[in-house]
Write an enzyme that holds these catalytic residues in place. Structure first.
Site, short mmCIF file in Angstrom:
data_model
loop_
_atom_site.label_atom_id
_atom_site.label_comp_id
_atom_site.label_asym_id
_atom_site.label_seq_id
_atom_site.Cartn_x
_atom_site.Cartn_y
_atom_site.Cartn_z
NE ARG A 46 89.12 -15.08 102.46
CZ ARG A 46 88.99 -14.92 103.80
NH1 ARG A 46 88.26 -15.76 104.50
NH2 ARG A 46 89.60 -13.93 104.41
CE1 TYR A 99 90.34 -32.19 82.92
CE2 TYR A 99 90.29 -31.67 85.25
CZ TYR A 99 90.62 -31.32 83.96
OH TYR A 99 91.23 -30.12 83.71
CG ASP A 171 83.29 -34.52 87.83
OD1 ASP A 171 82.38 -33.88 87.28
OD2 ASP A 171 84.51 -34.25 87.69
CE LYS A 196 85.38 -27.80 81.37
NZ LYS A 196 85.87 -28.52 82.49
C1 LIG Z 1 84.89 -33.99 84.33
C2 LIG Z 1 85.65 -32.80 84.81
N1 LIG Z 1 85.73 -32.55 86.12
C3 LIG Z 1 86.41 -31.49 86.61
C4 LIG Z 1 87.07 -30.61 85.76
C5 LIG Z 1 87.83 -29.46 86.33
O1 LIG Z 1 87.11 -28.28 86.21
P1 LIG Z 1 87.75 -26.83 86.00
O2 LIG Z 1 88.48 -26.84 84.69
O3 LIG Z 1 86.58 -25.92 86.05
O4 LIG Z 1 88.70 -26.60 87.13
C6 LIG Z 1 87.00 -30.83 84.38
C7 LIG Z 1 87.69 -29.91 83.45
O5 LIG Z 1 87.79 -30.18 82.28
C8 LIG Z 1 86.27 -31.95 83.90
O6 LIG Z 1 86.19 -32.22 82.58
#
Ligand SMILES: Cc1ncc(COP(=O)(O)O)c(C=O)c1O
Length: 391
Positions: A46, A99, A171, A196
């Protein structure tokens, strides 16, 4: 070293001892110690794990900084940043387009703890100026955003935030480190849904936090262990495998997105196309300045009914209807009912997030096949509409 070379060589030497070209998966929970507290830098998985450490070193290299921590999901990564920096009474500034999961985390977890979330139009310098107060701890943005691919001027936002003593979190999921380097634009922290484009094959969930300054990184690193939302060594290895082709994949994603955006822009059943590479996109000039490519996502508003939206998204040949994006296999999504359903309908409307918005994540298939699939879908709607009108 160029980006593509770094995805393959940065922090990825052949394994000492065996010469194994590709690093093994250290699928272990713990490590034998020489004597209590004396170990080889690893004591419990961890806290740290060699496969995870290697992935963190590669991601840090790709974003051009020294510090990275990976998490079991993008949202776990976001949660660690927010928990590290927000206290009751603190404020965070976010853009209108964010998001849905980030919105939910802020509004349903951090707002009840006493944090104020100021959701504003980050494209307006005066609005940003008014929103920043001495209590603002973080300014959080995506660029391009999910789902409308809005583009924000990261350097200008960072300058305004820093003048008020706030940290800037970008992000970078949609842009990818190939096309956008937020630290060069003034970001203090970068988060990724590694799920992604970085991992790239729709076969795992993972997140990352990166920082330039050790002091900014330390509270997040602490929470990686203290909170414990870490990914498995196997998933880290899969990401290491996937990211070696990031440049090849992301360039193809972007080529496909551009071809689809152009076809959509010409189609009479499309009200509006959101793609930063189109000259008609309001953020096009900023995107040209701060990105080296326009990304792989394209969204559009259908000029049609909700039933037509559902017919379009449910019947594509190559675009599977599903959440997520950034994988080699194309995906289509209806944000209002899927990724952004956690935002109440009236708030979606106020934010300008239309119910007929469709989001495409073109994969790495051939552009001709993908464009044909999208255009065929729109033409089928047109003929349904004209048949109905005729009948
Ligand atoms: C722009 C963006 N940030 C964060 C996330 C969250 O990531 P995760 O689904 O890996 O938890 C997503 C998920 O679709 C996203 O599109």
């Amino acid at each position: 070293m160029e980006f593509a070379t770094r995805t393959i060589h940065a922090a990825q030497p052949s394994e000492p001892g065996t010469g194994s070209l590709i690093a093994p998966i250290f699928q272990t929970s713990t490590y034998e110690q020489e004597s209590p507290g004396v170990n080889q830098g690893f004591d419990y998985s961890r806290t740290n794990n060699p496969t995870r450490a290697r992935l963190e070193a590669v991601l840090a290299d790709l974003e051009g900084v020294a510090h990275a921590a990976v998490f079991a999901s993008g949202l776990a990564a976001e949660h660690a940043v927010l928990q590290a920096y927000l206290r009751p009474g603190d404020e965070i500034v976010i853009p209108l387009d964010v998001y849905g999961g980030t919105y939910r985390l802020l509004n349903q977890v951090f707002r009840p703890l006493g944090c104020e979330i100021r959701q504003i139009d980050l494209a307006s310098p005066s609005t940003l100026h008014e929103a920043l107060t001495e209590r603002t701890r973080l300014v959080w943005l995506e660029s391009p955003t999910n789902p409308r691919l809005l583009v924000y001027d990261i350097a200008a936002i960072a300058a305004a935030a820093h003048a008020r003593g706030a940290l800037v979190v970008v992000d970078n999921t949609f842009a990818t480190p190939l096309f956008q380097q937020p630290f060069q634009l003034g970001a203090d922290l970068v988060v990724h849904s590694v799920t992604k484009y970085i991992a790239g094959h729709s076969d795992l969930i993972q997140g990352a936090v990166l920082a330039r300054e050790a002091a900014v990184f330390e509270p997040v690193k602490f929470l990686q262990n203290a909170g414990g939302a870490v990914p498995s060594p196997f998933d880290c290895w899969l990401t290491l495998r996937g990211l070696k082709t990031m440049e090849l994949r992301v360039l193809r994603h972007a080529e496909n997105a551009a071809a689809i955006a152009e076809a959509l822009e010409r189609h009479p059943r499309v009200r509006r196309v959101y793609y930063p590479g189109l000259a008609s996109h309001p953020g096009h000039a900023i995107a040209r300045r701060q990105m080296t490519g326009f990304g792989g996502m394209v969204s559009f508003e259908l000029d049609g009914t909700m039933d037509e939206v559902i017919a379009f998204v449910s019947t594509r040949r190559y675009f599977a209807l599903g959440e997520s994006l950034g994988g080699v296999k194309s995906l289509v999504c209806h944000p209002a009912r899927m990724t952004h359903a956690s935002i109440p309908a009236d708030e979606r409307a106020a934010l300008g997030l239309s119910d007929t918005l469709i989001r495409l994540s073109p994969g790495c298939e051939h552009p001709r096949d993908l464009v044909a699939d999208v255009v065929d879908g729109l033409s089928a709607l047109s003929s349904v509409a004209s048949l109905t009108a005729a009948g």
